[in-house]
Design a protein around this motif. Sequence first.
Motif, PDB file in Angstrom:
ATOM      1  N   LEU A  44       7.673   0.564  -0.246  1.00 51.85           N
ATOM      2  CA  LEU A  44       6.509   1.448  -0.290  1.00 51.85           C
ATOM      3  C   LEU A  44       6.877   2.799  -0.895  1.00 51.85           C
ATOM      4  O   LEU A  44       6.059   3.437  -1.568  1.00 51.85           O
ATOM      5  N   GLU A  50       1.205   6.660  -2.551  1.00 48.05           N
ATOM      6  CA  GLU A  50       0.745   5.753  -1.505  1.00 48.05           C
ATOM      7  C   GLU A  50       1.510   5.983  -0.203  1.00 48.05           C
ATOM      8  O   GLU A  50       0.933   5.994   0.876  1.00 48.05           O
ATOM      9  N   MET A  51       2.824   6.188  -0.312  1.00 45.38           N
ATOM     10  CA  MET A  51       3.605   6.433   0.898  1.00 45.38           C
ATOM     11  C   MET A  51       3.185   7.740   1.562  1.00 45.38           C
ATOM     12  O   MET A  51       3.076   7.807   2.786  1.00 45.38           O
ATOM     13  N   ARG A  54       0.033   7.054   3.434  1.00 41.21           N
ATOM     14  CA  ARG A  54       0.253   6.262   4.653  1.00 41.21           C
ATOM     15  C   ARG A  54       0.883   7.109   5.754  1.00 41.21           C
ATOM     16  O   ARG A  54       0.585   6.925   6.939  1.00 41.21           O
ATOM     17  N   LYS A  56       0.519  10.346   5.933  1.00 43.36           N
ATOM     18  CA  LYS A  56      -0.342  11.511   6.123  1.00 43.36           C
ATOM     19  C   LYS A  56       0.427  12.811   5.879  1.00 43.36           C
ATOM     20  O   LYS A  56       0.397  13.744   6.686  1.00 43.36           O
ATOM     21  N   THR A 133       2.025   4.581  11.730  1.00 43.53           N
ATOM     22  CA  THR A 133       2.051   4.348  10.288  1.00 43.53           C
ATOM     23  C   THR A 133       1.640   2.911   9.964  1.00 43.53           C
ATOM     24  O   THR A 133       2.106   1.956  10.590  1.00 43.53           O
ATOM     25  N   ARG A 134       0.792   2.768   8.975  1.00 50.35           N
ATOM     26  CA  ARG A 134       0.328   1.442   8.545  1.00 50.35           C
ATOM     27  C   ARG A 134       1.121   1.011   7.312  1.00 50.35           C
ATOM     28  O   ARG A 134       1.070   1.640   6.268  1.00 50.35           O
ATOM     29  N   LEU A 135       1.879  -0.044   7.470  1.00 50.38           N
ATOM     30  CA  LEU A 135       2.631  -0.621   6.367  1.00 50.38           C
ATOM     31  C   LEU A 135       1.954  -1.908   5.909  1.00 50.38           C
ATOM     32  O   LEU A 135       1.112  -2.463   6.611  1.00 50.38           O
ATOM     33  N   ASP A 136       2.325  -2.396   4.734  1.00 54.25           N
ATOM     34  CA  ASP A 136       1.843  -3.704   4.311  1.00 54.25           C
ATOM     35  C   ASP A 136       2.463  -4.768   5.219  1.00 54.25           C
ATOM     36  O   ASP A 136       3.611  -4.656   5.633  1.00 54.25           O
ATOM     37  N   SER A 139       1.896  -5.191  11.608  1.00 54.16           N
ATOM     38  CA  SER A 139       1.863  -3.844  12.169  1.00 54.16           C
ATOM     39  C   SER A 139       3.174  -3.554  12.880  1.00 54.16           C
ATOM     40  O   SER A 139       3.946  -4.466  13.216  1.00 54.16           O
TER      41      SER A 139
END
Length: 248
Positions: A44, A50-51, A54, A56, A133-136, A139
């Motif tokens: 990521l 994008e990171m 994710r 914030k 944190t939301r990763l691909d 969860s």
Amino acid sequence: MLIVLPPSETKRDGGEGAPLDFAALSHPGLTRARRQLVRRVRALARTPDEMMARLKLGPKLAFEVERNRALVTAPTMAAMDRYTGVLYEALDAPSLDPAARAFAAEHVRIHSALFGLLGAGDPIPAYRLSSSTRLDGDSLKATWSAAVSKEFAAHRGELVLDLRSESYVALGPIPPTTPSYFLRVVTTGADGVQRALNHFNKHGKGALVRAIAEHGEDFADIDALHTWARASGHRLSVAPNGELLLEV
């Protein structure tokens, strides 16, 4: 006994240790999940915007993306020294004497969103990942909850003091078979009502852990902890709901 701490969003940079070695971390049963998460976080980090979204993060914290990209090449330091913030400032692990640091390394755990349960002396790089944190893919709760609970289950005969925030408790609940106490820091107002604290909650936890490490006793049960607390001026009590209250 085990004392379980939350991590901190902020961390010291640098370190003099060799790059990340999964074999050097406590709780080897978590190695597979650790390797997978490190790969996902590094992947990521190849898309910085994008990171940052994710995590914030604002522009001033863009350096955190590079930390995540360099997870396997960056220098390491002991986890208890890596984390900063109010709790870790009160603990002040770098200033502990060798005996207290050895006690912390054996009895203190830090619940990391990236590495799961860490021993306080485990060598880790700087990184940025929080419990939300939301990763691909899976969860963090799906990754850690059952695996971390299993690690706690292996300590079913020990007293466990849980100083984590509720968000990290969700990433690895302590099984009912393991005698544990969730610690909450409170104060009593002029009206006689006890209230939970925020900023001083973290400071109180860090100061308590430092005092226990300096004392160096592996408390067998909550009664032994209470005996020491009364003698050393720490106001601990068990609430009707089973929580351990530290009054400051």
